[in-house]
Write a protein that holds these residues in place. Sequence first.
Motif, PDB file in Angstrom:
ATOM      1  N   LEU A  19       0.658  -1.038   0.113  1.00 45.14           N
ATOM      2  CA  LEU A  19       0.039  -0.077   0.019  1.00 45.14           C
ATOM      3  C   LEU A  19       0.624   1.217   0.106  1.00 45.14           C
ATOM      4  N   VAL A  20       2.084   1.235   0.826  1.00 42.58           N
ATOM      5  CA  VAL A  20       2.848   2.514   0.963  1.00 42.58           C
ATOM      6  C   VAL A  20       3.456   2.641  -0.571  1.00 42.58           C
ATOM      7  N   HIS A  21       3.904   1.396  -1.036  1.00 39.34           N
ATOM      8  CA  HIS A  21       4.608   1.442  -2.053  1.00 39.34           C
ATOM      9  C   HIS A  21       3.369   2.258  -3.434  1.00 39.34           C
ATOM     10  N   SER A  22       2.639   1.573  -3.380  1.00 38.98           N
ATOM     11  CA  SER A  22       1.552   1.995  -4.236  1.00 38.98           C
ATOM     12  C   SER A  22       1.235   3.379  -4.449  1.00 38.98           C
ATOM     13  N   ALA A  23       1.096   3.877  -2.898  1.00 37.13           N
ATOM     14  CA  ALA A  23       0.792   5.349  -2.841  1.00 37.13           C
ATOM     15  C   ALA A  23       1.942   6.163  -3.249  1.00 37.13           C
ATOM     16  N   TYR A  24       3.264   5.918  -3.141  1.00 34.36           N
ATOM     17  CA  TYR A  24       4.324   6.583  -3.428  1.00 34.36           C
ATOM     18  C   TYR A  24       4.258   6.570  -4.835  1.00 34.36           C
ATOM     19  N   GLU A  25       4.114   5.559  -5.960  1.00 34.57           N
ATOM     20  CA  GLU A  25       4.166   5.648  -7.062  1.00 34.57           C
ATOM     21  C   GLU A  25       3.059   6.454  -7.777  1.00 34.57           C
ATOM     22  N   ALA A  26       1.965   6.555  -7.188  1.00 33.13           N
ATOM     23  CA  ALA A  26       0.627   7.351  -7.605  1.00 33.13           C
ATOM     24  C   ALA A  26       1.124   8.682  -7.519  1.00 33.13           C
ATOM     25  N   ARG A  27       1.855   9.232  -6.261  1.00 38.93           N
ATOM     26  CA  ARG A  27       2.372  10.548  -6.162  1.00 38.93           C
ATOM     27  C   ARG A  27       3.455  10.999  -7.330  1.00 38.93           C
ATOM     28  N   ARG A  28       4.275   9.905  -7.232  1.00 38.18           N
ATOM     29  CA  ARG A  28       5.327  10.239  -8.315  1.00 38.18           C
ATOM     30  C   ARG A  28       4.734  10.415  -9.764  1.00 38.18           C
ATOM     31  N   LEU A  29       3.957   9.609 -10.264  1.00 39.07           N
ATOM     32  CA  LEU A  29       3.371   9.671 -11.575  1.00 39.07           C
ATOM     33  C   LEU A  29       2.459  10.889 -11.462  1.00 39.07           C
TER      34      LEU A  29
END
Length: 96
Positions: A19-29
Amino acid sequence: MGRLNFLLLIAVLGSGLVLVHSAYEARRLFTEIDRAKVEAARLESDSQRLQAERHAQATNLRVEQVAREKLRMKTITPAVIQTAGDHGVAASGAQR
């Protein structure tokens, strides 16, 4: 019962990390999309500016000015016109 609790704890920790990794990727994108939009707006304004400059450079007055100054062209007058017949007469007169 202890093994089941341990496996459930590992599953919860794993899903939390995902979940943390997914949120980080969403913010980066999302920030990458914002940068791309800003770049697209900059390129669009550059394109419009260049089209305006090209239009300004292609006016008849500007083309005539460049032809006179850089190419040293002159306006046509009857005094500077030579016809193909004139060259033939001048060449035959020079041979005699």
